[in-house]
Enzyme design. Sequence first.
Site, PDB file in Angstrom:
ATOM      1  N   TYR A  30      -2.333  16.429 -25.830  1.00 36.97           N
ATOM      2  CA  TYR A  30      -1.228  17.183 -25.761  1.00 36.97           C
ATOM      3  C   TYR A  30      -0.647  17.991 -26.903  1.00 36.97           C
ATOM      4  O   TYR A  30       0.232  18.500 -26.955  1.00 36.97           O
ATOM      5  CB  TYR A  30      -0.238  16.640 -25.019  1.00 36.97           C
ATOM      6  CG  TYR A  30      -0.172  16.523 -23.506  1.00 36.97           C
ATOM      7  CD1 TYR A  30      -0.111  15.256 -22.925  1.00 36.97           C
ATOM      8  CD2 TYR A  30      -0.492  17.448 -22.631  1.00 36.97           C
ATOM      9  CE1 TYR A  30      -0.174  14.971 -21.748  1.00 36.97           C
ATOM     10  CE2 TYR A  30      -0.920  17.158 -21.178  1.00 36.97           C
ATOM     11  CZ  TYR A  30      -0.732  16.029 -20.666  1.00 36.97           C
ATOM     12  OH  TYR A  30      -0.707  15.990 -19.312  1.00 36.97           O
ATOM     13  N   GLY A  66       5.950  11.156 -14.945  1.00 39.26           N
ATOM     14  CA  GLY A  66       4.830  11.739 -15.622  1.00 39.26           C
ATOM     15  C   GLY A  66       4.636  13.213 -15.640  1.00 39.26           C
ATOM     16  O   GLY A  66       3.631  13.559 -14.913  1.00 39.26           O
ATOM     17  N   VAL A 114       6.905   4.939 -17.232  1.00 43.55           N
ATOM     18  CA  VAL A 114       7.102   4.645 -15.700  1.00 43.55           C
ATOM     19  C   VAL A 114       7.364   3.148 -15.271  1.00 43.55           C
ATOM     20  O   VAL A 114       8.141   2.870 -14.166  1.00 43.55           O
ATOM     21  CB  VAL A 114       6.642   5.492 -14.941  1.00 43.55           C
ATOM     22  CG1 VAL A 114       6.258   7.039 -15.051  1.00 43.55           C
ATOM     23  CG2 VAL A 114       5.094   4.922 -14.733  1.00 43.55           C
ATOM     24  N   HIS A 720      17.210  21.607  31.379  1.00 44.06           N
ATOM     25  CA  HIS A 720      18.576  22.103  30.892  1.00 44.06           C
ATOM     26  C   HIS A 720      18.431  23.725  31.293  1.00 44.06           C
ATOM     27  O   HIS A 720      19.404  24.427  32.001  1.00 44.06           O
ATOM     28  CB  HIS A 720      18.786  21.807  29.523  1.00 44.06           C
ATOM     29  CG  HIS A 720      20.013  22.584  29.082  1.00 44.06           C
ATOM     30  ND1 HIS A 720      21.358  21.958  29.122  1.00 44.06           N
ATOM     31  CD2 HIS A 720      20.374  23.820  28.808  1.00 44.06           C
ATOM     32  CE1 HIS A 720      22.356  22.839  28.568  1.00 44.06           C
ATOM     33  NE2 HIS A 720      21.800  23.839  28.399  1.00 44.06           N
ATOM     34  N   GLU A 721      17.470  24.356  30.755  1.00 43.74           N
ATOM     35  CA  GLU A 721      17.419  25.899  30.813  1.00 43.74           C
ATOM     36  C   GLU A 721      17.209  26.488  32.472  1.00 43.74           C
ATOM     37  O   GLU A 721      17.831  27.162  32.879  1.00 43.74           O
ATOM     38  CB  GLU A 721      16.606  26.506  29.908  1.00 43.74           C
ATOM     39  CG  GLU A 721      16.698  26.375  28.387  1.00 43.74           C
ATOM     40  CD  GLU A 721      18.093  26.760  27.968  1.00 43.74           C
ATOM     41  OE1 GLU A 721      18.840  27.610  28.803  1.00 43.74           O
ATOM     42  OE2 GLU A 721      18.576  26.117  27.106  1.00 43.74           O
ATOM     43  N   GLU A 780      27.284  24.194  30.879  1.00 43.20           N
ATOM     44  CA  GLU A 780      26.477  23.475  30.124  1.00 43.20           C
ATOM     45  C   GLU A 780      26.327  21.885  30.446  1.00 43.20           C
ATOM     46  O   GLU A 780      25.261  21.269  30.405  1.00 43.20           O
ATOM     47  CB  GLU A 780      26.953  23.465  28.621  1.00 43.20           C
ATOM     48  CG  GLU A 780      26.875  24.864  28.223  1.00 43.20           C
ATOM     49  CD  GLU A 780      25.557  25.510  28.029  1.00 43.20           C
ATOM     50  OE1 GLU A 780      24.351  24.671  27.803  1.00 43.20           O
ATOM     51  OE2 GLU A 780      25.404  26.494  27.826  1.00 43.20           O
ATOM     52  N   ASP A 784      23.145  19.961  31.490  1.00 47.03           N
ATOM     53  CA  ASP A 784      22.462  18.714  31.011  1.00 47.03           C
ATOM     54  C   ASP A 784      22.262  17.543  31.634  1.00 47.03           C
ATOM     55  O   ASP A 784      21.281  17.101  31.714  1.00 47.03           O
ATOM     56  CB  ASP A 784      23.706  18.357  29.915  1.00 47.03           C
ATOM     57  CG  ASP A 784      23.709  18.910  28.507  1.00 47.03           C
ATOM     58  OD1 ASP A 784      23.107  19.768  28.166  1.00 47.03           O
ATOM     59  OD2 ASP A 784      24.977  18.875  27.980  1.00 47.03           O
TER      60      ASP A 784
END
Length: 883
Positions: A30, A66, A114, A720-721, A780, A784
């Site tokens: 380096y 590192g 480390v 559900h839908e 709802e 459910d």
Amino acid sequence: MASPGAGRAPPELPERNCGYREVEYWDQRYQGAADSAPYDWFGDFSSFRALLEPELRPEDRILVLGCGNSALSYELFLGGFPNVTSVDYSSVVVAAMQARHAHVPQLRWETMDVRKLDFPSASFDVVLEKGTLDALLAGERDPWTVSSEGVHTVDQVLSEVGFQKGTRQLLGSRTQLELVLAGASLLLAALLLGCLVALGVQYHRDPSHSTCLTEACIRVAGKILESLDRGVSPCEDFYQFSCGGWIRRNPLPDGRSRWNTFNSLWDQNQAILKHLLENTTFNSSSEAEQKTQRFYLSCLQVERIEELGAQPLRDLIEKIGGWNITGPWDQDNFMEVLKAVAGTYRATPFFTVYISADSKSSNSNVIQVDQSGLFLPSRDYYLNRTANEKVLTAYLDYMEELGMLLGGRPTSTREQMQQVLELEIQLANITVPQDQRRDEEKIYHKMSISELQALAPSMDWLEFLSFLLSPLELSDSEPVVVYGMDYLQQVSELINRTEPSILNNYLIWNLVQKTTSSLDRRFESAQEKLLETLYGTKKSCVPRWQTCISNTDDALGFALGSLFVKATFDRQSKEIAEGMISEIRTAFEEALGQLVWMDEKTRQAAKEKADAIYDMIGFPDFILEPKELDDVYDGYEISEDSFFQNMLNLYNFSAKVMADQLRKPPSRDQWSMTPQTVNAYYLPTKNEIVFPAGILQAPFYARNHPKALNFGGIGVVMGHELTHAFDDQGREYDKEGNLRPWWQNESLAAFRNHTACMEEQYNQYQVNGERLNGRQTLGENIADNGGLKAAYNAYKAWLRKHGEEQQLPAVGLTNHQLFFVGFAQVWCSVRTPESSHEGLVTDPHSPARFRVLGTLSNSRDFLRHFGCPVGSPMNPGQLCEVW
């Protein structure tokens, strides 16, 4: 900064890679690093960004192990994660990185081994490692025969950064995330996983073994286990049993008033979209997709937005005719200001006007008018003034602050805003509560514009609607559907008796509310203070890019969806989802045939309606056709340097799109949700159920998960839908999507008896001492309960056809029990008390806890499989069942 090309080796490789263990090697390597290009092992940040960002939060304290001369730390900073500390063995490279990034003092660089990290306990939330552990294993004979010394070294480092053996998965929980990317740790995990998979193959070969040991099964078993609270009996509190661990591991993130599976998935989808839109190689043949990127980038131009400040909105107010709060105003222009605010800029003072399918003639669109005009989430905040004094004070403070930012006079701004607030309180008084608007037969009123004029004469409706829907030509005989005749009549009277200056202030205040999110940080800061009082959010930590993704979704959602679908959606998932819907529909119809309270004529009509329900999966086809997609956004102009102008252009463009719909029949390609949305819906006028691509992923659905989890997740959502077609509102529509009576009187009376039981059941539940509104949440709750039953029956039918599934390892649940746990864990959630209160007064859904407890305490199948005795909290003895 870019890294060297893929596959390019570092220029100085040691003759023996055990040199990687020596600090001298790295110091030499380096030398001059401050002036050289960065080098990233295993690819740069962009190669794994979409995977990493959903796991991170902007406030996380990140440690990079590192770091070398990688650009990772700096790119994390640029990506909205400013709290990064980087450590490296080599003091040379640390000094080089400090010099290179001296212009970013927030980044910290430390020389440290480390294996001997010197930080106080709990210093970091996230630890990133990319290649460092590989260096520690240098010198091993090969990756498959790691010496005991090598294993010990890796174990030592993992212990240093906080991994606790036996208490968490290698990639950690999100409570205190230790995230290791690549490197030897992943190699060791892969080797371990390989052993488990090999063992799993042996189990598959021997039918006497019934445990699934695939990678997917092991992973999902771990997630389920860490979400459970084994200290609670499932028959005492199944929500706590299923979600207690999840709640402990998921403290509410800063800046959020609630956190759940839906939020988590949407964050994940947003990160993918960010990656797609910020890709420097973005190149699309679709003009709509190009507009999407331009819009998003204009939203990110914070410096430009700060530079413009409040001036864009000041100019707009002056253009409209002025505002009494900030200066001179035209006292005789009520209609002109109303047309501009509600027409050109799509705000909704007093009422809202839109084009949609006629509920009683669903093959045609019609003008519709409904009540509107309140800024706070519900009329309750205005009318229960003692309980909401803090909110009303914070709202008035917010109004005053925005007025002052726009040039209001210190001596009069608060007084005038108080008058606007009093007008909103009067509007709240005449606004009909949502729980009194559930019978659509009663609130639907079709009339001509001339009849509307007689009902609410304070304004010229023909002039207003003609402006709103220009260039269409309207006459007094044009039909209009009005929801809430009493409200419109009373709002007309309110307008007539209110001073013109207050009307002007109220109209411009609606415009200000609509546009301030496009202005500088001062306006955002003012709103944050109000939201803290209203929802309990402690501080806003939402990064700008997330705000901009949401804005882009609102503006160009289907063009954004095109990018999302092409990048993520598995087409085979669509086929599998369609098969599941078919199985759930069959299960629903079989249960329909067993209802003792329904007469045969109504039952047959209900079956025909169920058969006729049209399902839409993933995305509308047009988004993958560039010309069709471009046509959708043709006429929407995007400025590259003015986000505020882009928003104004959007409002104007939306008004034109709305006008264009009036003379056209409704189209199935017109989805109400974009493909990336984590949600689903039923539309009664089309008798269709829609499941966007955004929700077709874990934990709702995954191809390699056990069917018990898929049916308990997306299967219950589908059920559900589908059940919404037969809830207290959906049941009023026939198979063609028309609002008309098709039930026999006896069956209708029986239906109401059954729903009354459910309404009363949910009325008994409390959150922080405040009762649920069983009437408001009835639709709802019906969905459910019916959805769970249909999905479970479909799962049983699947088992009869395909045989029993293997069980997940270690969870200690049968697959039937797993179905119910999977259902419950979809609803694991945390929420502030303020947000919980807001949900109780505004949300048609029950709170997450009672979506689980209420539904399962009505399920005979659940009670049987968990052995809950009568009299236990989960089995009170009386079951409420509609479908």
